[in-house]
Design a protein around this motif. Structure first.
Motif, PDB file in Angstrom:
ATOM      1  N   THR A 144       2.946  -0.541 -11.345  1.00  0.00           N
ATOM      2  CA  THR A 144       2.095   0.321 -10.369  1.00  0.00           C
ATOM      3  C   THR A 144       2.514   1.706 -10.295  1.00  0.00           C
ATOM      4  O   THR A 144       3.601   2.098 -10.871  1.00  0.00           O
ATOM      5  N   LYS A 178       0.730  -1.398   0.068  1.00  0.00           N
ATOM      6  CA  LYS A 178       0.114  -0.031  -0.140  1.00  0.00           C
ATOM      7  C   LYS A 178       1.009   1.516   0.167  1.00  0.00           C
ATOM      8  O   LYS A 178       0.325   2.239  -0.527  1.00  0.00           O
ATOM      9  N   THR A 179       2.056   1.078   0.490  1.00  0.00           N
ATOM     10  CA  THR A 179       2.949   2.247   0.580  1.00  0.00           C
ATOM     11  C   THR A 179       4.407   1.979   0.175  1.00  0.00           C
ATOM     12  O   THR A 179       4.702   0.599   0.302  1.00  0.00           O
ATOM     13  N   TYR A 222       5.450   7.031   0.120  1.00  0.00           N
ATOM     14  CA  TYR A 222       4.514   7.092  -1.080  1.00  0.00           C
ATOM     15  C   TYR A 222       3.479   6.125  -1.163  1.00  0.00           C
ATOM     16  O   TYR A 222       3.709   5.110  -0.534  1.00  0.00           O
ATOM     17  N   THR A 223       2.113   6.518  -1.489  1.00  0.00           N
ATOM     18  CA  THR A 223       0.964   5.612  -1.434  1.00  0.00           C
ATOM     19  C   THR A 223       0.402   5.137  -2.738  1.00  0.00           C
ATOM     20  O   THR A 223       0.454   6.096  -3.541  1.00  0.00           O
ATOM     21  N   LEU A 224      -0.107   3.986  -2.947  1.00  0.00           N
ATOM     22  CA  LEU A 224      -0.493   3.464  -3.856  1.00  0.00           C
ATOM     23  C   LEU A 224      -1.643   4.116  -4.611  1.00  0.00           C
ATOM     24  O   LEU A 224      -2.438   4.455  -3.790  1.00  0.00           O
ATOM     25  N   GLN A 225      -1.495   4.778  -5.836  1.00  0.00           N
ATOM     26  CA  GLN A 225      -2.401   5.273  -6.651  1.00  0.00           C
ATOM     27  C   GLN A 225      -3.220   4.213  -7.624  1.00  0.00           C
ATOM     28  O   GLN A 225      -4.289   4.524  -7.970  1.00  0.00           O
ATOM     29  N   TYR A 261       2.563   5.209  -7.618  1.00  0.00           N
ATOM     30  CA  TYR A 261       2.489   5.821  -6.143  1.00  0.00           C
ATOM     31  C   TYR A 261       2.736   7.252  -6.262  1.00  0.00           C
ATOM     32  O   TYR A 261       3.277   7.648  -7.108  1.00  0.00           O
TER      33      TYR A 261
END
Length: 295
Positions: free
Chosen positions: A166, A129-130, A136-139, A168
């Motif tokens: 992915t 998730k980070t 950094y956070t998952l987008q 982030y």
């Protein structure tokens, strides 16, 4: 005794007892602003008007003249992110084409327990998730769609590939993009170098600082990093990018920030970029059988 009528004006206007009548002000005449110097001659209809003074610091130009183009920070960051996302597509090309470029004489990984020169499947890439210690956070996780080419295209140097793609984001506007795969990799250094080569050949990319190898302390992996200049929509930005390869994982990593996007390519701290890539690997790479597999 009656008074005689007042004398008539030659043009017929009656004269008052105190002289001729005073002219009346024109209600349509241009008025002088308060505080303006008196006595200035009024401008005739159609005469060119003087330009109004611009405040201090205002950009040059005026009505009908756009301000000069400038390299805005948001525009540069958007261009850098767009370039990194485009490169993520280039990573797919690089990995898919390994089979076309691979040479059987290239060094084989020293992994144990494999068959036919392929290492045993021991590690996988996950999608936390980070990343980067929570910064950094998952987008977005597009592994199931954008990674199809990696998973479905035969490559003689890789067995059982699974894609991880992915994106982030950080609170201060930074973007982190990871595009890679996990499986059984016969020639990990070759995979790493080909990922960067394919990424740099994406449309709009120009290599500004050639790839160099770094071995960040405490991570047990050698990371290759380079700097490209990315052009998108007429805006050019600086984009550092890195890649790693080991027996089971290989990936592209790009961290886009306002600072790096605006930097001169020669000023980019590639050693720090390599450390960040190694940290991403540390946080995404897990032994098979633990956690949830990506893809």
């Amino acid at each position: 005794m009656s008074m005689p009528p007042p004398p008539q004006d030659p043009y017929g206007a009656p004269q008052g007892p105190y002289g001729p009548p005073q002219p009346q002000p024109n209600p349509y005449a241009q008025q002088q602003p308060w505080g303006a110097p008196q006595g200035a001659a009024p401008q005739s209809w159609g005469a060119p008007q003087a330009a109004a003074p611009q405040p201090w610091g205002a950009p040059p130009g005026g009505p009908g003249f756009p301000p000069p183009a400038r390299r805005t920070r948001p525009g540069v960051i958007v261009a850098a992110v767009a370039g990194a996302l485009l490169v993520a597509g280039g990573v797919v090309f690089g990995v898919v084409q390994l089979g076309d470029k691979a040479d059987d004489k290239l060094p084989v990984s020293g992994g144990s327990g494999g068959s036919g020169g392929f290492p045993a499947a021991e590690y996988k890439l996950t999608v936390p998730k980070t990343l980067l210690e929570g910064d950094y956070t998952l987008q977005a996780d597009t592994s199931a769609t954008d990674g199809k080419d990696i998973e479905e295209t035969y490559d003689p140097t890789i067995r059982d590939p699974k894609a991880v793609v992915t994106q982030y984001a950080s609170k201060d506007g930074g973007t982190l993009i990871v595009s890679g795969m996990w499986g059984r990799i016969k020639k990990p250094e070759f995979s790493r170098d080909t990922i960067l080569k394919g990424a740099a050949e994406a449309e709009g990319m120009t290599v500004a600082v050639p790839a160099r190898e770094f071995t960040p302390a405490g991570y047990g992996i050698t990371v290759a990093c380079e700097v490209v200049r990315s052009e998108d929509g007429g805006v050019t930005s600086t984009l550092p990018m890195c890649a790693w390869g080991d027996d089971n994982t290989a990936s592209f990593v790009a961290v886009v920030t306002e600072e790096t996007a605006l930097q001169d390519p020669d000023e980019v701290d590639l050693a720090e970029a390599a450390r960040q890539a190694a940290q991403v690997r540390k946080e995404m790479r897990e032994p098979i059988g633990s956690g949830a597999a990506a893809g």
